[in-house]
Write an enzyme that holds these catalytic residues in place. Structure first.
Site, PDB file in Angstrom:
ATOM      1  N   GLU A  67      -6.540  24.668  -2.852  1.00  0.00           N
ATOM      2  CA  GLU A  67      -5.966  23.445  -2.279  1.00  0.00           C
ATOM      3  C   GLU A  67      -6.906  22.872  -1.238  1.00  0.00           C
ATOM      4  O   GLU A  67      -6.540  21.978  -0.480  1.00  0.00           O
ATOM      5  CB  GLU A  67      -4.592  23.718  -1.689  1.00  0.00           C
ATOM      6  N   HIS A 115       3.687  36.240  -1.566  1.00  0.00           N
ATOM      7  CA  HIS A 115       2.739  35.309  -0.950  1.00  0.00           C
ATOM      8  C   HIS A 115       2.801  35.504   0.571  1.00  0.00           C
ATOM      9  O   HIS A 115       3.880  35.643   1.131  1.00  0.00           O
ATOM     10  CB  HIS A 115       3.097  33.873  -1.336  1.00  0.00           C
ATOM     11  N   CYS A 139      -0.414  26.898  -2.504  1.00  0.00           N
ATOM     12  CA  CYS A 139      -0.791  28.318  -2.648  1.00  0.00           C
ATOM     13  C   CYS A 139      -0.431  28.888  -4.022  1.00  0.00           C
ATOM     14  O   CYS A 139      -0.673  30.066  -4.285  1.00  0.00           O
ATOM     15  CB  CYS A 139      -0.143  29.139  -1.541  1.00  0.00           C
TER      16      CYS A 139
HETATM   17  N1  COA Z   1       6.995  38.569  21.234  1.00  0.00           N
HETATM   18  C1  COA Z   1       7.360  38.890  19.983  1.00  0.00           C
HETATM   19  N2  COA Z   1       7.790  37.955  19.077  1.00  0.00           N
HETATM   20  C2  COA Z   1       7.856  36.673  19.489  1.00  0.00           C
HETATM   21  C3  COA Z   1       7.503  36.293  20.802  1.00  0.00           C
HETATM   22  C4  COA Z   1       7.064  37.310  21.700  1.00  0.00           C
HETATM   23  N3  COA Z   1       6.693  37.034  22.946  1.00  0.00           N
HETATM   24  N4  COA Z   1       7.689  34.963  20.919  1.00  0.00           N
HETATM   25  C5  COA Z   1       8.141  34.522  19.706  1.00  0.00           C
HETATM   26  N5  COA Z   1       8.241  35.562  18.861  1.00  0.00           N
HETATM   27  C6  COA Z   1       8.662  35.539  17.454  1.00  0.00           C
HETATM   28  C7  COA Z   1       9.835  34.625  17.199  1.00  0.00           C
HETATM   29  O1  COA Z   1      11.059  35.271  17.458  1.00  0.00           O
HETATM   30  C8  COA Z   1       9.638  34.323  15.725  1.00  0.00           C
HETATM   31  O2  COA Z   1      10.081  35.388  14.933  1.00  0.00           O
HETATM   32  P1  COA Z   1      11.245  35.151  13.835  1.00  0.00           P
HETATM   33  O3  COA Z   1      10.724  34.122  12.887  1.00  0.00           O
HETATM   34  O4  COA Z   1      11.390  36.494  13.187  1.00  0.00           O
HETATM   35  O5  COA Z   1      12.433  34.687  14.576  1.00  0.00           O
HETATM   36  C9  COA Z   1       8.131  34.294  15.564  1.00  0.00           C
HETATM   37  O6  COA Z   1       7.593  34.971  16.704  1.00  0.00           O
HETATM   38  C10 COA Z   1       7.559  32.890  15.554  1.00  0.00           C
HETATM   39  O7  COA Z   1       8.066  32.225  16.669  1.00  0.00           O
HETATM   40  P2  COA Z   1       8.469  30.678  16.588  1.00  0.00           P
HETATM   41  O8  COA Z   1       8.983  30.267  17.906  1.00  0.00           O
HETATM   42  O9  COA Z   1       9.311  30.424  15.391  1.00  0.00           O
HETATM   43  O10 COA Z   1       6.991  30.115  16.369  1.00  0.00           O
HETATM   44  P3  COA Z   1       6.473  28.684  16.106  1.00  0.00           P
HETATM   45  O11 COA Z   1       7.466  27.615  16.379  1.00  0.00           O
HETATM   46  O12 COA Z   1       5.224  28.630  16.881  1.00  0.00           O
HETATM   47  O13 COA Z   1       6.194  28.612  14.505  1.00  0.00           O
HETATM   48  C11 COA Z   1       5.787  29.156  12.244  1.00  0.00           C
HETATM   49  C12 COA Z   1       6.149  29.697  13.628  1.00  0.00           C
HETATM   50  C13 COA Z   1       5.723  30.305  11.260  1.00  0.00           C
HETATM   51  C14 COA Z   1       6.880  28.185  11.791  1.00  0.00           C
HETATM   52  C15 COA Z   1       4.416  28.428  12.332  1.00  0.00           C
HETATM   53  O14 COA Z   1       3.439  29.357  12.671  1.00  0.00           O
HETATM   54  C16 COA Z   1       4.035  27.726  11.055  1.00  0.00           C
HETATM   55  O15 COA Z   1       4.418  26.601  10.795  1.00  0.00           O
HETATM   56  N6  COA Z   1       3.245  28.420  10.224  1.00  0.00           N
HETATM   57  C17 COA Z   1       2.819  27.926   8.948  1.00  0.00           C
HETATM   58  C18 COA Z   1       3.924  28.129   7.912  1.00  0.00           C
HETATM   59  C19 COA Z   1       3.368  28.072   6.541  1.00  0.00           C
HETATM   60  O16 COA Z   1       2.275  28.494   6.301  1.00  0.00           O
HETATM   61  N7  COA Z   1       4.138  27.560   5.611  1.00  0.00           N
HETATM   62  C20 COA Z   1       3.556  27.419   4.302  1.00  0.00           C
HETATM   63  C21 COA Z   1       4.478  27.723   3.248  1.00  0.00           C
HETATM   64  S1  COA Z   1       4.852  29.346   3.022  1.00  0.00           S
END
Ligand code: COA
Length: 427
Positions: free
Chosen positions: A85, A242, A117
Site C-alpha cells: 500500500e 494481522h 494490509c
Molecule cells: N501504561 C500502560 N498502558 C497505557 C498507558 C500507560 N501509561 N497509557 C495508555 N495505555 C494503554 C491504553 O489503556 C490503551 O490500551 P487499551 O486499548 O487496551 O485500552 C492503549 O495504551 C492505547 O492508549 P490510547 O489512549 O487508546 O492511545 P491512542 O489514543 O494514542 O491511540 C491507537 C491508540 C491504537 C488507536 C493508535 O495508536 C492508532 O490509531 N494506531 C493505528 C491503528 C491502525 O493501525 N489501524 C489500522 C487498521 S488495523
C-alpha cells in the site's frame, strides 16, 4: 485430468531495515509515559528506513535472499506479485522493478495488488490459484509484501510505524506451509477506518474505529471458516493475526476466546494463558519491527516458523488477514514436516541482530531525508545508508534510479536502471 496438487509456501525470506528507534526514546521526545507504548501498544522498537531504502529496495532485498537461500532457479519463476500500500508510482508496479533488479526471466507476469494490509494475502491466494491451474507444470511464483508504515509526526499512529518486506515462494512443493483446502472465509465492508490520499505521504487513521472494524471482520471470518471447514478452536496449534501493533493481536485473541467460551457454554482455560501458548510465540519480531502493513501477518508467521518449538512440524496454524477499507480473510495452513531444513533460511533473527539504534534527532532527520527522496532531482549524498545490496539513489528525469549488487554467485554490480546511475551520490 487435473493432477492432485498441494500448494503453499516453499520458501520464505525477510528483509528488515538496518536502523530502528526504541519506543521509549520516542515516548521521551513526546513527553509520554513509555509504558503506554511498551505495554499499551505492545511494541518495543520500530524500524526506520534509510534514505536509500524504499518499498522497492526492501522487496528486492527480500526476493534476492529468497532466490539465493532457497536455491531458486530464476527461470522457473513465472509470476511476481507484490502486495503493497506504499507503491512508488501510480502506473509502474513495484513487481517490475523487482523483476529487473533480481534478474528474472522475461517469461513472467508482474503486477502489484493493493488493499491496505490485505494486499499480500490477495497476492498469495491469486498465486496459489495460478500454480494449481498449471496442472502439474511446476509453476512457481514469488509473492512479496513490502511497506513503509508512516504517520504524521506526533500523531497517535506514530509509535506503530515500521518497515520491512517478506518474500514467499509459492508452488506445488509447499515445504514451509501448505494451504488447507477449505472454503473461503472472507469479509468486505466499505468503511473509512484507515486510508492514505494520493497527495499524502503519511497515512490517516480513525484509530478506535479501525480497531472495531478489525474485530468485526475477525468475528465474521472466524465464524465463516469454522462453519465451512468443520474445524474447531482446538484444531489450531497457533492463531496468528494481522499485527498493526502487537496489542491488537492480543485483543483479537481475546475476542476469539470470548466467542469460543460463548459457543461452548462452559468455562474455558484462562484467556491469557492460552494467548501465551497460541499467539504470543508469533509476535516477537513484530514487537521489534513495528507495523509493516501488508507484511505484518507474514512477519508473525516467519517469526513463529523460525523460532517455534520442534512440535511446529505438521501443526495447523490459523491466519487472520485484515486490510482497512476493509477486506479480511481467515484461512489455515499446515506446517511442513522438515522445519530444520528451511527455518534457518528465513532470516528474521539474523536481520534484527545487525540493527543500529538511532536517537530521536536522527530518526527525524532520516524521515525528512527519506521523504525528500520522492521528487525529481533528489539525488543526495548517502547519509545513514541501509545495509541492503539494492539501493535507491534518487529520482532523475522523473525516473527512480536503483543500484543492485546481485549476481547468482557473488557480489558484483548487476544493474543500474537508468543512465542517471552514473551520477549517483554526486549531490
Ligand atoms: N501504561 C500502560 N498502558 C497505557 C498507558 C500507560 N501509561 N497509557 C495508555 N495505555 C494503554 C491504553 O489503556 C490503551 O490500551 P487499551 O486499548 O487496551 O485500552 C492503549 O495504551 C492505547 O492508549 P490510547 O489512549 O487508546 O492511545 P491512542 O489514543 O494514542 O491511540 C491507537 C491508540 C491504537 C488507536 C493508535 O495508536 C492508532 O490509531 N494506531 C493505528 C491503528 C491502525 O493501525 N489501524 C489500522 C487498521 S488495523
Amino acid at each position: 485430468m487435473e493432477r492432485e496438487c498441494r500448494f503453499g509456501i516453499e520458501g520464505m525470506s525477510v528483509h528488515v531495515p538496518r536502523h530502528c528507534i526504541d519506543l521509549g526514546t520516542l515516548a521521551a521526545a513526546r513527553g509520554i509515559d513509555p509504558a503506554k507504548y511498551y505495554e499499551g501498544l505492545g511494541g518495543r522498537r520500530m524500524a526506520v528506513v534509510s534514505p536509500d531504502e524504499d518499498p522497492v529496495t526492501m522487496a528486492a532485498e527480500a526476493a534476492r535472499r529468497l532466490v539465493e537461500r532457497h536455491d531458486v532457479d530464476r527461470s522457473e519463476i513465472g509470476m511476481v506479485v507484490v502486495g503493497s500500500e506504499t507503491g512508488v508510482d501510480a502506473a509502474k508496479p513495484i513487481a517490475s522493478y523487482v523483476h529487473g533488479l533480481i534478474g528474472l526471466s522475461p517469461q513472467c507476469r508482474t503486477f502489484d495488488t493493493q488493499h491496505a494490509c490485505y494486499g499480500a494475502t490477495a497476492a498469495l491466494q491469486l498465486a496459489a490459484g495460478w500454480c494449481i491451474q498449471g496442472n502439474g507444470s511446476r509453476r512457481k511464483a514469488i509473492v512479496i509484501a513490502t511497506d513503509i508504515a508512516r504517520y504524521e509526526v506526533g500523531s497517535a499512529g506514530e509509535p506503530t510505524q515500521g518497515a520491512g518486506a517478506i518474500a514467499m515462494l509459492v508452488s506445488c512443493e509447499p515445504r514451509v506451509v501448505a494451504f488447507d483446502r477449505h472454503d473461503e472465509a472472507v469479509f468486505t465492508q466499505d468503511v473509512m477506518d484507515f486510508w492514505r490520499p494520493h497527495y499524502r505521504s503519511t497515512a490517516m487513521v480513525d484509530g478506535r474505529h479501525s480497531l472495531d472494524c478489525y474485530l468485526r471482520a475477525l468475528e465474521h471470518t472466524w465464524d465463516a471458516y469454522l462453519g465451512s471447514s468443520g474445524l474447531r478452536f482446538e484444531d489450531f496449534r497457533h492463531l496468528l493475526f494481522h499485527v498493526p501493533f502487537p496489542k491488537m493481536a492480543h485483543k483479537a485473541f481475546h475476542r476469539l476466546h470470548e466467542l469460543e467460551a460463548a459457543r461452548r457454554g462452559v468455562a474455558m482455560p484462562p484467556a491469557e494463558a492460552m494467548f501465551d501458548t497460541l499467539t504470543r510465540p508469533s509476535l516477537w519480531a513484530n514487537v521489534e519491527v513495528g507495523n509493516i502493513y501488508s507484511g505484518s501477518l507474514y512477519l508473525a508467521l516467519a517469526g513463529l516458523l523460525e523460532q517455534g518449538d520442534a512440535a511446529i512440524e505438521g501443526a495447523r496454524l490459523g491466519l487472520f488477514s485484515y486490510g482497512s477499507g476493509c477486506c479480511a480473510e481467515f484461512y489455515s495452513v499446515l506446517v511442513g514436516p522438515d522445519a530444520t531444513a528451511w527455518r534457518g533460511r528465513i532470516g528474521v533473527a539474523e536481520a534484527l541482530a545487525g540493527r543500529v539504534e538511532v536517537d530521536y534527532p536522527t530518526y527525524v532527520e532520516m524521515r525528512t531525508r527519506s521523504e525528500g527522496m520522492a521528487g525529481d532531482g533528489s539525488f543526495r549524498e548517502p547519509v545513514h545508508p541501509g545495509n541492503g545490496r539494492v539501493r535507491f539513489l534518487g529520482v532523475r528525469d522523473h525516473r527512480r534510479v536503483y543500484q543492485a549488487h546481485i549476481s547468482p554467485g557473488g557480489d558484483q554490480l548487476r544493474s543500474c536502471t537508468s543512465r542517471a546511475c552514473a551520477g549517483a551520490g554526486s549531490g
